[in-house]
Design a protein around this motif. Sequence first.
Motif, PDB file in Angstrom:
ATOM      1  N   LYS A  19      -0.215  -8.130   0.659  1.00 19.23           N
ATOM      2  CA  LYS A  19       0.754  -8.311   1.740  1.00 19.23           C
ATOM      3  C   LYS A  19       1.886  -7.288   1.600  1.00 19.23           C
ATOM      4  O   LYS A  19       2.258  -6.623   2.565  1.00 19.23           O
ATOM      5  N   THR A  20       2.402  -7.159   0.376  1.00 18.89           N
ATOM      6  CA  THR A  20       3.494  -6.213   0.131  1.00 18.89           C
ATOM      7  C   THR A  20       3.061  -4.782   0.427  1.00 18.89           C
ATOM      8  O   THR A  20       3.797  -4.017   1.055  1.00 18.89           O
ATOM      9  N   ILE A  21       1.879  -4.425  -0.044  1.00 18.32           N
ATOM     10  CA  ILE A  21       1.389  -3.050   0.150  1.00 18.32           C
ATOM     11  C   ILE A  21       1.210  -2.773   1.640  1.00 18.32           C
ATOM     12  O   ILE A  21       1.598  -1.715   2.135  1.00 18.32           O
ATOM     13  N   ARG A  22       0.648  -3.747   2.365  1.00 22.77           N
ATOM     14  CA  ARG A  22       0.434  -3.533   3.807  1.00 22.77           C
ATOM     15  C   ARG A  22       1.754  -3.314   4.534  1.00 22.77           C
ATOM     16  O   ARG A  22       1.834  -2.511   5.462  1.00 22.77           O
ATOM     17  N   GLU A  23       2.793  -4.030   4.082  1.00 21.29           N
ATOM     18  CA  GLU A  23       4.112  -3.828   4.700  1.00 21.29           C
ATOM     19  C   GLU A  23       4.614  -2.410   4.431  1.00 21.29           C
ATOM     20  O   GLU A  23       5.154  -1.753   5.314  1.00 21.29           O
ATOM     21  N   GLU A  24       4.411  -1.953   3.184  1.00 25.18           N
ATOM     22  CA  GLU A  24       4.858  -0.592   2.837  1.00 25.18           C
ATOM     23  C   GLU A  24       4.070   0.466   3.593  1.00 25.18           C
ATOM     24  O   GLU A  24       4.617   1.501   3.984  1.00 25.18           O
ATOM     25  N   ILE A  25       2.767   0.212   3.764  1.00 26.88           N
ATOM     26  CA  ILE A  25       1.928   1.154   4.517  1.00 26.88           C
ATOM     27  C   ILE A  25       2.449   1.263   5.953  1.00 26.88           C
ATOM     28  O   ILE A  25       2.614   2.359   6.486  1.00 26.88           O
ATOM     29  N   ALA A  26       2.738   0.103   6.550  1.00 29.45           N
ATOM     30  CA  ALA A  26       3.207   0.099   7.939  1.00 29.45           C
ATOM     31  C   ALA A  26       4.514   0.874   8.071  1.00 29.45           C
ATOM     32  O   ALA A  26       4.702   1.655   9.015  1.00 29.45           O
ATOM     33  N   LYS A  27       5.404   0.672   7.084  1.00 34.61           N
ATOM     34  CA  LYS A  27       6.705   1.341   7.114  1.00 34.61           C
ATOM     35  C   LYS A  27       6.533   2.854   7.014  1.00 34.61           C
ATOM     36  O   LYS A  27       7.096   3.625   7.790  1.00 34.61           O
ATOM     37  N   ALA A  29       3.840   4.617   7.565  1.00 38.89           N
ATOM     38  CA  ALA A  29       3.098   5.153   8.712  1.00 38.89           C
ATOM     39  C   ALA A  29       4.047   5.350   9.891  1.00 38.89           C
ATOM     40  O   ALA A  29       4.029   6.387  10.556  1.00 38.89           O
ATOM     41  N   ALA A  30       4.921   4.360  10.114  1.00 41.08           N
ATOM     42  CA  ALA A  30       5.880   4.460  11.219  1.00 41.08           C
ATOM     43  C   ALA A  30       6.787   5.671  11.031  1.00 41.08           C
ATOM     44  O   ALA A  30       7.088   6.396  11.989  1.00 41.08           O
ATOM     45  N   LEU A  31       7.194   5.917   9.775  1.00 39.85           N
ATOM     46  CA  LEU A  31       8.073   7.057   9.498  1.00 39.85           C
ATOM     47  C   LEU A  31       7.392   8.393   9.794  1.00 39.85           C
ATOM     48  O   LEU A  31       8.057   9.411   9.972  1.00 39.85           O
ATOM     49  N   SER A  32       6.068   8.391   9.810  1.00 38.72           N
ATOM     50  CA  SER A  32       5.368   9.640  10.134  1.00 38.72           C
ATOM     51  C   SER A  32       4.708   9.545  11.515  1.00 38.72           C
ATOM     52  O   SER A  32       3.729  10.234  11.802  1.00 38.72           O
ATOM     53  N   GLY A  33       5.262   8.674  12.354  1.00 38.24           N
ATOM     54  CA  GLY A  33       4.808   8.596  13.744  1.00 38.24           C
ATOM     55  C   GLY A  33       3.433   7.997  13.938  1.00 38.24           C
ATOM     56  O   GLY A  33       2.771   8.272  14.939  1.00 38.24           O
ATOM     57  N   ALA A 221       2.861   9.752   0.001  1.00 37.89           N
ATOM     58  CA  ALA A 221       1.652  10.435   0.481  1.00 37.89           C
ATOM     59  C   ALA A 221       1.476  10.222   1.985  1.00 37.89           C
ATOM     60  O   ALA A 221       1.212  11.165   2.725  1.00 37.89           O
ATOM     61  N   ILE A 222       1.665   8.985   2.429  1.00 37.14           N
ATOM     62  CA  ILE A 222       1.516   8.694   3.856  1.00 37.14           C
ATOM     63  C   ILE A 222       2.556   9.454   4.662  1.00 37.14           C
ATOM     64  O   ILE A 222       2.243  10.094   5.664  1.00 37.14           O
ATOM     65  N   ARG A 223       3.789   9.444   4.167  1.00 46.05           N
ATOM     66  CA  ARG A 223       4.847  10.154   4.892  1.00 46.05           C
ATOM     67  C   ARG A 223       4.567  11.653   4.971  1.00 46.05           C
ATOM     68  O   ARG A 223       5.004  12.330   5.882  1.00 46.05           O
ATOM     69  N   SER A 224       3.804  12.161   3.977  1.00 44.86           N
ATOM     70  CA  SER A 224       3.453  13.590   3.993  1.00 44.86           C
ATOM     71  C   SER A 224       2.174  13.864   4.768  1.00 44.86           C
ATOM     72  O   SER A 224       1.743  15.014   4.839  1.00 44.86           O
ATOM     73  N   GLY A 225       1.518  12.837   5.300  1.00 39.70           N
ATOM     74  CA  GLY A 225       0.362  13.090   6.160  1.00 39.70           C
ATOM     75  C   GLY A 225      -0.960  12.498   5.713  1.00 39.70           C
ATOM     76  O   GLY A 225      -1.972  12.666   6.401  1.00 39.70           O
ATOM     77  N   ALA A 226      -1.002  11.823   4.565  1.00 46.46           N
ATOM     78  CA  ALA A 226      -2.258  11.203   4.131  1.00 46.46           C
ATOM     79  C   ALA A 226      -2.708  10.164   5.155  1.00 46.46           C
ATOM     80  O   ALA A 226      -1.880   9.483   5.764  1.00 46.46           O
ATOM     81  N   ASN A 227      -4.026  10.043   5.337  1.00 45.02           N
ATOM     82  CA  ASN A 227      -4.525   8.965   6.202  1.00 45.02           C
ATOM     83  C   ASN A 227      -5.521   8.075   5.465  1.00 45.02           C
ATOM     84  O   ASN A 227      -6.229   7.271   6.077  1.00 45.02           O
TER      85      ASN A 227
END
Length: 241
Positions: A19-27, A29-33, A221-227
């Motif tokens: 649950k915590t990780i999914r919240e961080e992923i969403a955050k 991802a949103a920061l990178s549009g 990583a996500i903020r830098s473009g990882a998918n």
Amino acid sequence: MTEKSWIEEKYKDIEYNLKTIREEIAKAAALSGRSEKDIDFMAVTKTVDEMFINHAIDCGITLIGENKVQEMLRKKPNLHLDGVRKNLIGHLQSNKASQIVGEVDMIESVDSLKIAREISKQALKKGIVQDVLVEVNIGREESKTGIMPECVEDLLGQMGECTGLRVCGLMAIPPICDNTTELCKFFENMYNMYVDIGSKKLDNVYMNVLSMGMSGDFSEAIRSGANHIRVGSKIFGPRIY
Ligand SMILES: *Cc1c(COP(=O)(O)O)cnc(C)c1O
């Protein structure tokens, strides 16, 4: 604690961690549009007992990763893999290729023409096309596997001849960094390489997976473009070898 209550506790930890990780992923991802759905979230299951892997699957995990061929093959029959993809993320030796090709959805750790040719050969023999990623040694570290960044494009060019496989993108593990700025440089270099090479439309290369980010750095990583991120200990706790 009894055996049963220990397992129950661990199940609850896994639920909470996911649950915590999914919240961080969403955050991130949103920061990178982007949205959470744009990020493929892998549970790295090396050393983890099958009952806990199955619990993570029950909690919605649809992608798992193992490092070792033997461990992947041993656990596979005990996992509830309906609708779950499984990838090999550890270094692959040529003599093990025949055992793993076709048994996993993707091999993320191709780092030489030799291993690419062997995977391709084994896939053709089995009448399949094996999806792979090319692993890049983005920090140019002696101790690490992966191909040197300046050699990636040549390797991808040569992999055009490997008709038994399909290159789906790139994978990397950055060096241990002192600070986030330094870490993000490595991730951004990977992202730029992913976009640059993708725009060249090489034969047999479909750049749509950028696999980077682990327990300690998946947000960056996500903020830098990882998918595509690969998270182990943050889900299952510290590994006991
Ligand atoms: C073990 C491993 C991971 C996960 O590491 P954690 O820090 O536990 O999240 C990711 N990628 C690869 C290639 C690994 O070997």
